[in-house]
Design a protein around this motif. Sequence first.
Motif, PDB file in Angstrom:
ATOM      1  N   MET A   1       0.844  -1.171   0.000  1.00 27.70           N
ATOM      2  CA  MET A   1       0.000   0.000   0.000  1.00 27.70           C
ATOM      3  C   MET A   1       0.892   1.237   0.000  1.00 27.70           C
ATOM      4  O   MET A   1       1.772   1.369   0.841  1.00 27.70           O
ATOM      5  N   ALA A   2       0.637   2.121  -0.921  1.00 33.20           N
ATOM      6  CA  ALA A   2       1.401   3.369  -1.022  1.00 33.20           C
ATOM      7  C   ALA A   2       0.878   4.355   0.023  1.00 33.20           C
ATOM      8  O   ALA A   2      -0.140   5.008  -0.173  1.00 33.20           O
ATOM      9  N   ILE A   3       1.578   4.455   1.121  1.00 32.32           N
ATOM     10  CA  ILE A   3       1.122   5.248   2.265  1.00 32.32           C
ATOM     11  C   ILE A   3       1.021   6.740   1.946  1.00 32.32           C
ATOM     12  O   ILE A   3       0.206   7.437   2.530  1.00 32.32           O
ATOM     13  N   ASN A   4       1.804   7.226   1.009  1.00 34.92           N
ATOM     14  CA  ASN A   4       1.802   8.660   0.703  1.00 34.92           C
ATOM     15  C   ASN A   4       0.777   9.071  -0.348  1.00 34.92           C
ATOM     16  O   ASN A   4       0.487  10.250  -0.484  1.00 34.92           O
ATOM     17  N   THR A   5       0.238   8.118  -1.087  1.00 34.98           N
ATOM     18  CA  THR A   5      -0.698   8.484  -2.156  1.00 34.98           C
ATOM     19  C   THR A   5      -2.058   7.819  -2.024  1.00 34.98           C
ATOM     20  O   THR A   5      -2.986   8.190  -2.727  1.00 34.98           O
ATOM     21  N   SER A   6      -2.203   6.862  -1.137  1.00 35.15           N
ATOM     22  CA  SER A   6      -3.480   6.181  -0.971  1.00 35.15           C
ATOM     23  C   SER A   6      -4.517   7.120  -0.371  1.00 35.15           C
ATOM     24  O   SER A   6      -4.213   7.911   0.532  1.00 35.15           O
ATOM     25  N   GLU A   9     -10.219   6.478   1.759  1.00 33.82           N
ATOM     26  CA  GLU A   9     -11.080   5.317   1.559  1.00 33.82           C
ATOM     27  C   GLU A   9     -10.265   4.025   1.451  1.00 33.82           C
ATOM     28  O   GLU A   9     -10.624   3.005   2.024  1.00 33.82           O
ATOM     29  N   LEU A  10      -9.169   4.084   0.710  1.00 31.22           N
ATOM     30  CA  LEU A  10      -8.317   2.905   0.552  1.00 31.22           C
ATOM     31  C   LEU A  10      -7.629   2.556   1.873  1.00 31.22           C
ATOM     32  O   LEU A  10      -7.582   1.384   2.272  1.00 31.22           O
ATOM     33  N   LEU A  11      -7.115   3.555   2.555  1.00 31.59           N
ATOM     34  CA  LEU A  11      -6.435   3.323   3.832  1.00 31.59           C
ATOM     35  C   LEU A  11      -7.378   2.721   4.864  1.00 31.59           C
ATOM     36  O   LEU A  11      -7.020   1.776   5.570  1.00 31.59           O
ATOM     37  N   GLN A  12      -8.584   3.243   4.962  1.00 31.49           N
ATOM     38  CA  GLN A  12      -9.498   2.759   5.990  1.00 31.49           C
ATOM     39  C   GLN A  12      -9.927   1.313   5.765  1.00 31.49           C
ATOM     40  O   GLN A  12     -10.317   0.621   6.698  1.00 31.49           O
ATOM     41  N   GLY A  13      -9.807   0.841   4.536  1.00 30.63           N
ATOM     42  CA  GLY A  13     -10.158  -0.537   4.235  1.00 30.63           C
ATOM     43  C   GLY A  13      -9.121  -1.558   4.667  1.00 30.63           C
ATOM     44  O   GLY A  13      -9.393  -2.754   4.718  1.00 30.63           O
ATOM     45  N   PRO A  15      -7.097  -3.805   7.103  1.00 33.29           N
ATOM     46  CA  PRO A  15      -7.487  -4.342   8.415  1.00 33.29           C
ATOM     47  C   PRO A  15      -6.700  -3.798   9.614  1.00 33.29           C
ATOM     48  O   PRO A  15      -7.213  -3.788  10.728  1.00 33.29           O
ATOM     49  N   TYR A  16      -5.477  -3.321   9.400  1.00 31.46           N
ATOM     50  CA  TYR A  16      -4.690  -2.793  10.526  1.00 31.46           C
ATOM     51  C   TYR A  16      -4.815  -1.278  10.666  1.00 31.46           C
ATOM     52  O   TYR A  16      -4.250  -0.707  11.589  1.00 31.46           O
ATOM     53  N   ILE A  17      -5.528  -0.626   9.767  1.00 38.69           N
ATOM     54  CA  ILE A  17      -5.606   0.835   9.816  1.00 38.69           C
ATOM     55  C   ILE A  17      -6.965   1.300  10.326  1.00 38.69           C
ATOM     56  O   ILE A  17      -7.058   1.907  11.383  1.00 38.69           O
ATOM     57  N   GLY A  18      -8.016   1.073   9.594  1.00 39.21           N
ATOM     58  CA  GLY A  18      -9.340   1.498  10.025  1.00 39.21           C
ATOM     59  C   GLY A  18      -9.569   2.980   9.807  1.00 39.21           C
ATOM     60  O   GLY A  18      -8.680   3.723   9.384  1.00 39.21           O
ATOM     61  N   LYS A  19     -10.787   3.408  10.121  1.00 40.05           N
ATOM     62  CA  LYS A  19     -11.235   4.767   9.833  1.00 40.05           C
ATOM     63  C   LYS A  19     -10.465   5.843  10.609  1.00 40.05           C
ATOM     64  O   LYS A  19     -10.014   6.827  10.040  1.00 40.05           O
ATOM     65  N   ARG A  20     -10.314   5.656  11.899  1.00 39.13           N
ATOM     66  CA  ARG A  20      -9.679   6.684  12.749  1.00 39.13           C
ATOM     67  C   ARG A  20      -8.220   6.918  12.349  1.00 39.13           C
ATOM     68  O   ARG A  20      -7.792   8.062  12.147  1.00 39.13           O
ATOM     69  N   LEU A  21      -7.452   5.846  12.213  1.00 39.48           N
ATOM     70  CA  LEU A  21      -6.043   5.975  11.869  1.00 39.48           C
ATOM     71  C   LEU A  21      -5.880   6.494  10.440  1.00 39.48           C
ATOM     72  O   LEU A  21      -4.996   7.304  10.176  1.00 39.48           O
ATOM     73  N   ALA A  22      -6.743   6.072   9.529  1.00 39.14           N
ATOM     74  CA  ALA A  22      -6.681   6.561   8.147  1.00 39.14           C
ATOM     75  C   ALA A  22      -6.861   8.071   8.112  1.00 39.14           C
ATOM     76  O   ALA A  22      -6.141   8.781   7.406  1.00 39.14           O
ATOM     77  N   ARG A  23      -7.803   8.576   8.882  1.00 36.72           N
ATOM     78  CA  ARG A  23      -8.056  10.022   8.939  1.00 36.72           C
ATOM     79  C   ARG A  23      -6.819  10.764   9.444  1.00 36.72           C
ATOM     80  O   ARG A  23      -6.428  11.795   8.896  1.00 36.72           O
ATOM     81  N   VAL A  24      -6.173  10.223  10.454  1.00 37.80           N
ATOM     82  CA  VAL A  24      -4.990  10.855  11.037  1.00 37.80           C
ATOM     83  C   VAL A  24      -3.804  10.795  10.063  1.00 37.80           C
ATOM     84  O   VAL A  24      -3.069  11.768   9.916  1.00 37.80           O
TER      85      VAL A  24
END
Length: 62
Positions: A1-6, A9-13, A15-24
Amino acid sequence: MAINTSSFELLQGHPYIGKRLARVIVAFRQQHGPFKQAADLRQIRILDATTLEKLQPYLRFE
């Protein structure tokens, strides 16, 4: 997963990230620029060392 360009929506999907961490992650990289390595993610206070260790094999920093 490209952490700088994802997207949020992609990040929150992940399993180790989720909505809260994706937002941050998205907010942090908008304020501070792209992450260069996994250790840079330690600046995110809600990301604990155990979760970061699990995430590392999935991360790309291009």
